[in-house]
Design a protein around this motif. Structure first.
Motif, mmCIF file in Angstrom:
data_model
loop_
_atom_site.group_PDB
_atom_site.id
_atom_site.type_symbol
_atom_site.label_atom_id
_atom_site.label_comp_id
_atom_site.label_asym_id
_atom_site.label_seq_id
_atom_site.Cartn_x
_atom_site.Cartn_y
_atom_site.Cartn_z
ATOM 1 N N ALA A 60 -65.029 -28.400 -46.341
ATOM 2 C CA ALA A 60 -66.278 -28.590 -45.601
ATOM 3 C C ALA A 60 -67.259 -27.459 -45.854
ATOM 4 N N ASN A 61 -66.775 -26.228 -45.842
ATOM 5 C CA ASN A 61 -67.689 -25.095 -45.969
ATOM 6 C C ASN A 61 -68.138 -24.861 -47.412
ATOM 7 N N ILE A 62 -67.295 -25.208 -48.375
ATOM 8 C CA ILE A 62 -67.737 -25.143 -49.773
ATOM 9 C C ILE A 62 -68.840 -26.168 -50.012
ATOM 10 N N LEU A 63 -68.659 -27.381 -49.480
ATOM 11 C CA LEU A 63 -69.684 -28.413 -49.623
ATOM 12 C C LEU A 63 -70.962 -28.035 -48.885
ATOM 13 N N ARG A 64 -70.817 -27.363 -47.754
ATOM 14 C CA ARG A 64 -72.005 -26.959 -47.001
ATOM 15 C C ARG A 64 -72.822 -25.924 -47.781
ATOM 16 N N ILE A 65 -72.124 -24.991 -48.427
ATOM 17 C CA ILE A 65 -72.832 -23.998 -49.240
ATOM 18 C C ILE A 65 -73.560 -24.673 -50.398
ATOM 19 N N LEU A 66 -72.926 -25.649 -51.029
ATOM 20 C CA LEU A 66 -73.576 -26.385 -52.113
ATOM 21 C C LEU A 66 -74.772 -27.186 -51.596
ATOM 22 N N PHE A 67 -74.653 -27.728 -50.384
ATOM 23 C CA PHE A 67 -75.752 -28.455 -49.760
ATOM 24 C C PHE A 67 -76.962 -27.547 -49.550
ATOM 25 N N TRP A 68 -76.709 -26.274 -49.270
ATOM 26 C CA TRP A 68 -77.792 -25.312 -49.039
ATOM 27 C C TRP A 68 -78.693 -25.174 -50.269
ATOM 28 N N PHE A 69 -78.103 -25.301 -51.459
ATOM 29 C CA PHE A 69 -78.905 -25.188 -52.681
ATOM 30 C C PHE A 69 -79.860 -26.375 -52.841
ATOM 31 N N GLY A 70 -79.508 -27.511 -52.236
ATOM 32 C CA GLY A 70 -80.380 -28.678 -52.325
ATOM 33 C C GLY A 70 -81.352 -28.782 -51.170
ATOM 34 N N ARG A 71 -80.927 -28.292 -50.011
ATOM 35 C CA ARG A 71 -81.788 -28.345 -48.826
ATOM 36 C C ARG A 71 -81.519 -27.113 -47.975
ATOM 37 N N ARG A 72 -82.437 -26.173 -48.031
ATOM 38 C CA ARG A 72 -82.241 -24.891 -47.363
ATOM 39 C C ARG A 72 -82.245 -25.067 -45.846
ATOM 40 N N PHE A 73 -81.161 -24.636 -45.207
ATOM 41 C CA PHE A 73 -81.105 -24.618 -43.755
ATOM 42 C C PHE A 73 -80.987 -23.171 -43.297
ATOM 43 N N GLU A 74 -80.795 -22.956 -41.997
ATOM 44 C CA GLU A 74 -80.830 -21.612 -41.444
ATOM 45 C C GLU A 74 -79.734 -20.721 -42.031
ATOM 46 N N ALA A 75 -80.093 -19.458 -42.264
ATOM 47 C CA ALA A 75 -79.180 -18.503 -42.885
ATOM 48 C C ALA A 75 -77.878 -18.308 -42.099
ATOM 49 N N PRO A 76 -77.905 -18.279 -40.725
ATOM 50 C CA PRO A 76 -76.634 -18.109 -39.998
ATOM 51 C C PRO A 76 -75.610 -19.180 -40.321
ATOM 52 N N LEU A 77 -76.057 -20.418 -40.554
ATOM 53 C CA LEU A 77 -75.126 -21.491 -40.902
ATOM 54 C C LEU A 77 -74.515 -21.264 -42.283
ATOM 55 N N LEU A 78 -75.302 -20.680 -43.177
ATOM 56 C CA LEU A 78 -74.788 -20.374 -44.513
ATOM 57 C C LEU A 78 -73.749 -19.259 -44.445
ATOM 58 N N TRP A 79 -74.065 -18.189 -43.710
ATOM 59 C CA TRP A 79 -73.127 -17.080 -43.602
ATOM 60 C C TRP A 79 -71.879 -17.471 -42.821
ATOM 61 N N GLN A 80 -72.038 -18.407 -41.885
ATOM 62 C CA GLN A 80 -70.867 -18.899 -41.162
ATOM 63 C C GLN A 80 -69.864 -19.515 -42.127
ATOM 64 N N SER A 81 -70.379 -20.258 -43.118
ATOM 65 C CA SER A 81 -69.500 -20.892 -44.100
ATOM 66 C C SER A 81 -68.760 -19.849 -44.934
ATOM 67 N N VAL A 82 -69.459 -18.799 -45.334
ATOM 68 C CA VAL A 82 -68.821 -17.735 -46.124
ATOM 69 C C VAL A 82 -67.707 -17.064 -45.331
ATOM 70 N N VAL A 83 -68.003 -16.726 -44.073
ATOM 71 C CA VAL A 83 -67.007 -16.055 -43.217
ATOM 72 C C VAL A 83 -65.818 -16.971 -42.963
ATOM 73 N N MET A 84 -66.083 -18.271 -42.753
ATOM 74 C CA MET A 84 -64.991 -19.202 -42.468
ATOM 75 C C MET A 84 -64.084 -19.384 -43.681
ATOM 76 N N ILE A 85 -64.642 -19.421 -44.881
ATOM 77 C CA ILE A 85 -63.823 -19.550 -46.086
ATOM 78 C C ILE A 85 -62.870 -18.361 -46.209
ATOM 79 N N LEU A 86 -63.370 -17.155 -45.985
ATOM 80 C CA LEU A 86 -62.520 -15.959 -46.050
ATOM 81 C C LEU A 86 -61.428 -16.009 -44.987
ATOM 82 N N THR A 87 -61.780 -16.489 -43.789
ATOM 83 C CA THR A 87 -60.805 -16.578 -42.698
ATOM 84 C C THR A 87 -59.700 -17.567 -43.024
ATOM 85 N N MET A 88 -60.072 -18.718 -43.570
ATOM 86 C CA MET A 88 -59.065 -19.727 -43.894
ATOM 87 C C MET A 88 -58.121 -19.254 -45.010
ATOM 88 N N LEU A 89 -58.657 -18.475 -45.931
ATOM 89 C CA LEU A 89 -57.795 -17.924 -46.981
ATOM 90 C C LEU A 89 -56.794 -16.940 -46.388
#
Length: 253
Positions: A60-89
């Motif tokens: 979900a979060n990898i796809l969300r980051i890719l979605f950001w490149f097509g349609r820019r949304f708020e930066a906190p949602l982008l950073w949330q995805s980065v932090v969540m990926i690290l947490t899941m690993l």
């Protein structure tokens, strides 16, 4: 003068609240996994936690980051995805180490085996990293080639949030299969519910894409279903199946 003074006070207060909400969005999703992580480390048993939760959140979060490149949304949602990926690993690393340590004389399985029966049940954390990198590479290439298509971009965003909305489904299915929530951290699910409620409200108030709000509501419903399982299975625990006596044993007694 009083109105001017009040306005001077409200501006920094509003800014502080905005920063707090953004910080909660970035790091709030990680908090529910802290008690589960600690429980696994303490008991050295990861069977109560479905690692497919990690799979769902990674996708979900990898796809969300890719979605950001097509349609820019708020930066906190982008950073949330980065932090969540690290947490899941980190969660996967701990669960894999604990599971492998508890398994004796079991054949080691790896991502390169391409065995569907043992998908996401590999013996080394490195195999999970390879799988995540392979998925990111393929999805990234497809996104790069289709980034100019509005239909593709919107579909990618919907797929990202829909996948995240299914976060609780692996845990819900596991609980149903075992007719028990033993080993699952209730604190984790309570934090899921409160966090998803806050996140959905954040989407609605900040005008996030419609996909985010709809799937956020769905995610809250799944969380409530898991809490319902915890209540039912606690009030009505599964009775152990009676062991039928073997005829020969009965004679011997």
């Amino acid at each position: 003068m009083d109105a001017e003074g009040l306005g001077w006070l409200l501006v920094p207060l509003h800014q502080l609240v905005s920063w707090g909400a953004a910080g909660a969005m970035v790091f709030g999703g990680v908090v529910p996994y802290i008690p589960q992580y600690r429980d696994i480390r303490r008991t050295q048993n990861a069977e109560g936690f479905s690692t497919y939760v990690c799979l769902v959140l990674l996708v979900a979060n990898i796809l969300r980051i890719l979605f950001w490149f097509g349609r820019r949304f708020e930066a906190p949602l982008l950073w949330q995805s980065v932090v969540m990926i690290l947490t899941m690993l980190l969660m996967l690393k701990l669960c894999t180490e604990v599971r492998v340590a508890n398994e004796l004389n079991v054949k080691r399985r790896g991502f390169a085996d391409f065995d569907p029966q043992h998908f996401w049940r590999w013996s080394s954390f490195a195999d999970y990293v390879q799988c995540v990198l392979a998925f990111t590479g393929v999805a990234g290439c497809v996104t790069y080639l289709s980034i100019d298509s509005a239909l593709f971009v919107e579909s990618l965003g919907f797929l990202a949030v829909l996948t995240e909305a299914m976060l609780g489904m692996p845990q819900l299915c596991r609980n149903h299969r075992h007719q028990s929530t033993e080993g699952m951290s209730i604190k984790m699910v309570l934090m899921w519910t409160s966090g998803d409620t806050f996140k959905t409200a954040y989407f609605l108030l900040n005008g996030a894409p419609l996909q985010f709000s709809v799937c956020g509501l769905l995610q809250v419903l799944v969380d409530l279903a898991i809490l319902g399982q915890a209540y039912v299975f606690t009030r009505h625990p599964l009775k152990p199946a009676p062991h039928a006596a073997h005829p020969a044993s009965a004679k011997a007694l």
